[in-house]
Scaffold this motif. Structure first.
Motif: not given
Length: 766
Positions: A354-369, A472-483
């Motif tokens: 997913p590296a190319a898709l996530l260069q600019k992720p649509s959504l990201s969030a940090r989680y800590d446990i 500590a986790a950084q989550m990232a997701a990439a969406f297609g057009p129109e989410r």
């Protein structure tokens, strides 16, 4: 574990008889069970006495999960025994009872460094020579990761079938009929109007060699949906309940030996610290104190009662000094933060890239446990007696051979000089994989030349226990057009190599500081297990960033899956919100090729009357899948959980937890329900508490009351339902645990409109 027939019928007076553990190698072991003059032992698992009473040897630790009852039930069904005439005993530790399924599952932990790639092939095959050889030589007699049914149902059935064949053939010879036409039921062999009890047939049966391989019944032990109806009485009641109700059940702290002393212990702050000073003279003023023993990292007092010993410890005022690093929560969180932001990551699991898709992720969030404490009800306890160079140990342990070896090393004995008597545990949650208490008790028994029972206090259990590692986790997701389409996913996990570290202590006998050094900088795929989504996301990956922490970490119920499920199911909820799709429908849309998990989601939606999780409904949903490679192929367990929560004046209360599980064929419906119910409440406990901060190595919440665990009044209504499945059985004890916290987190978002991205969930405040 599937074993070939191996000449394991141990007949009358067979002291010193030998059995071959595996047909692949010519190794032979002393028979683990010995038959009396009028008894018969079959395959090392089943003993039948002259009066017909049947006893099943259970090779795993009973920790309240009901495994002793399940083993007895498997044998009773296959044998045709009267369930009131069947009992259990703990199997003696040794390579005969090695668990090749667990050895294969833990292959990345025992393979030489650099050969980790073998874990995905030969080493991870429980039927392969490498895994079985390792299981035998280590030996892997540990209770962990829910492998008991996968490893031992087959040999238990084989032993029961062999005994049934012997009894049936004895009856057939007596009556002059074909043995295949006889029936075994309710402790009797019958043919038409002719009938004889097991006891009556035993003398002739002992001389008969059963078929090879044994002829199994067409249907193994199984209970259907009717047994799960509310209020239905158990078909096979738990064997341990009567003794637990009347108080006669023997736990580790109940052992009493002639001349035994009681010991209390003081251990150092968490990290690399040693004993610096203590006032030995102060102990002499405490009535009942007999002796004081000190080692590099601990101080113990021994007395006629445990309370006297504990009082003496307080009077001696032991002081410890740092030899290396000690634990500080602020430094630990800073190290996790640095690693997450700037550390080098290694991909440990992936589908695509997913590296190319996530260069600019649509959504990201940090989680800590935060670290998670085990908090077993029964603290670590061991009784040791050393006589004429022979050490005896009584303790509840998930790793009996490792406990024996640790004690042997401490005293300079061989493993053969140590006899261990495994006891049932009053809870564990993997805390009893720690074998230090056996080593300490052995040292004390040698020092005072008397039997010694060492019992850790609750404070010592918290101070010295090994919690689940922080993440500590950084989550990232990439969406297609129109989410609408979720195309890419990445979980970047900064955490120590906790699985490697725990294995270094358990399998290699290393101290906590040495184990930390072994794991330093290592990439640990098992520490990230369960973090790769099972959803049909085209490109997805899990990355591990190793972090060097001073906190020794260990295993905890659910282990890495509890972390992976929390991260995945919370972030998938955020993805559903981002896409503007109802959370259940969003998940179902991504479950192509996962019909069993989709069915669980639909089942829990009906059970909980799912309303969509919107408009402050207070409902949250989560699901998870766990897999285990076995001799019969891949076994999988599936769970979906809906939590219902509401906001009060200054808190959030979880009102209801509903779970729908697919665990394959259910052997005992009552125990399956108990396991899932208990797991859900345990998941609730870790969702809202079960952790502490450390300052200079000292936990700030050392008592149970300070850990923020839910009280009985806080426990929600719990509903559990199961799929009717004929797949191989899967242990349910972890499933409810791992899915509860994310379901509760998602419910809190529905109830409050706030995303809680730190576990425990309320550690950030409302």
């Amino acid at each position: 574990m599937e074993r070939t027939r191996r000449s394991v019928l141990v007949g009358t007076g067979a002291a010193g008889a030998l059995v071959a553990a595996f047909a692949l190698w010519p190794h032979r072991y002393a028979a683990p069970l010995q038959a009396g003059s009028d008894e018969l032992v079959v395959d090392g698992f089943v003993r039948i006495a002259a009066d017909g009473a049947v006893t099943v040897a259970v090779p795993v630790c009973e920790m309240g999960q009901g495994i002793t009852t399940l083993c007895a039930q498997i044998v009773a069904v296959e044998l045709g025994a009267d369930r009131t005439r069947i009992g259990v005993e703990s199997a003696p530790p040794g390579p005969f009872y090695a668990d090749a399924v667990l050895a294969a599952h833990w292959a990345p932990l025992w393979l030489p460094y650099g050969l980790d790639s073998l874990a995905g092939g030969l080493a991870a095959d429980p039927t392969g020579t490498l895994a079985q050889r390792t299981a035998e030589r280590t030996p892997f007699t540990m209770t962990a990761d829910g492998t008991a049914l996968a490893a031992f149902e087959a040999p238990l059935r084989a032993a029961a079938a062999a005994l049934r064949a012997q009894l049936t053939q004895a009856a057939a010879a007596r009556w002059g009929v074909g043995w295949e036409t006889c029936e075994a039921r309710d402790h009797r062999i019958s043919h038409g109007t002719q009938s004889a009890t097991f006891a009556e047939l035993l003398p002739e049966a002992r001389a008969i060699t059963p078929p090879d391989p044994p002829v199994l019944r067409a249907e193994p032990a199984r209970e259907g949906g009717a047994a799960l109806a509310p209020g239905a009485l158990p078909r096979f009641a738990r064997l341990d309940l009567p003794a637990k109700v009347d108080g006669s059940f023997v736990f580790a702290g109940d052992v009493r030996l002639p001349g035994m002393l009681h010991a209390a212990i003081a251990q150092p702050p968490q990290g690399d610290a040693v004993l610096a000073s203590f006032d030995r003279a102060a102990a002499a003023s405490v009535p009942g104190v007999v002796e004081v023993v000190n080692a590099e990292r601990w101080l113990a007092a021994l007395g006629t009662t445990w309370y006297a010993a504990d009082k003496a410890l307080t009077a001696m005022d032991p002081r410890f000094r740092a030899k290396g690093r000690v634990v500080d929560s602020g430094a630990m969180e800073a190290a996790l933060d640095r690693a997450l932001r700037r550390g080098d990551a290694t991909t440990v699991a992936a589908v695509g890239d997913p590296a190319a898709l996530l260069q600019k992720p649509s959504l990201s969030a940090r989680y800590d446990i935060e670290p998670a404490q085990c908090v077993p009800l029964e603290t670590a306890t061991a009784t040791a007696r050393l006589t004429h160079g022979r050490l005896e140990l009584w303790l509840a342990t998930q790793a009996p051979d490792q406990a024996a070896m640790a004690a042997a090393r401490a005293l300079g004995l061989s493993r053969g000089d140590v006899v261990i008597y495994p006891l049932h545990a009053g809870g564990s949650f993997d805390a009893r994989l720690d074998v230090r208490v056996a080593e300490q008790a052995a040292i004390l028994a040698k020092a005072v030349k008397r039997p010694v029972q060492l019992m850790w206090s609750r404070w010592q259990e918290t101070l010295a226990g090994f919690p689940r590692a922080p993440v500590a986790a950084q989550m990232a997701a990439a969406f297609g057009p129109e989410r609408r389409l979720l195309l890419g996913w990445r979980a970047r996990l900064a955490q120590p190599a906790s699985a490697i570290e725990a294995a270094a202590r358990l399998l290699d006998g290393k101290s906590a500081p040495a184990a930390l050094a072994t794991a330093r900088g290592r990439v640990d795929a098992m520490a990230c297990e369960g973090a790769l989504p099972f959803y049909a996301i085209p490109e997805r990956a899990v990355e591990h960033v190793p972090v060097d922490l001073s906190l020794p970490s260990g295993r905890q119920r659910g282990n890495a899956h509890a972390v992976g499920a929390y991260l995945t199911e919370c972030f998938i909820d955020e993805c559903a919100q981002f896409a503007g799709v109802e959370p259940l429908a969003f998940r179902i849309g991504l479950l192509s090729g996962q019909p069993r998990l989709a069915a669980c989601l639909q089942g829990v939606a009906r059970l909980a009357e799912w309303g969509g999780g919107r408009d402050a409904s207070g409902q949250g949903i989560a699901c998870h899948r766990m897999d285990l490679r076995t001799a019969q192929g891949l076994r999988s367990g599936f769970v979906a959980v809906v939590a219902t929560a509401r906001q009060e004046a200054d808190a959030v209360r979880v009102e209801r937890l509903s779970a729908y599980c697919d665990i394959g064929r259910i052997i005992n419906a009552d125990i399956a329900r108990q396991q899932v119910e208990g797991a859900l409440v345990a998941g609730l406990a870790l969702a809202v508490g079960g952790t502490t901060q450390w300052q200079r190595g000292v936990p700030q919440a050392g008592r149970v009351a300070a850990l923020g665990l839910p009280l009985l009044a806080d426990c929600p209504k719990v509903d559990v339902a199961f799929a009717d499945s004929s797949e191989h059985p899967f242990d349910p004890g972890e499933l409810g645990m791992v899915a509860a916290a994310p379901a509760i987190a998602n419910a809190l978002f529905s109830a409050t409109g706030v995303r809680f991205r730190r576990l425990p969930l309320l550690s950030e405040g409302l």
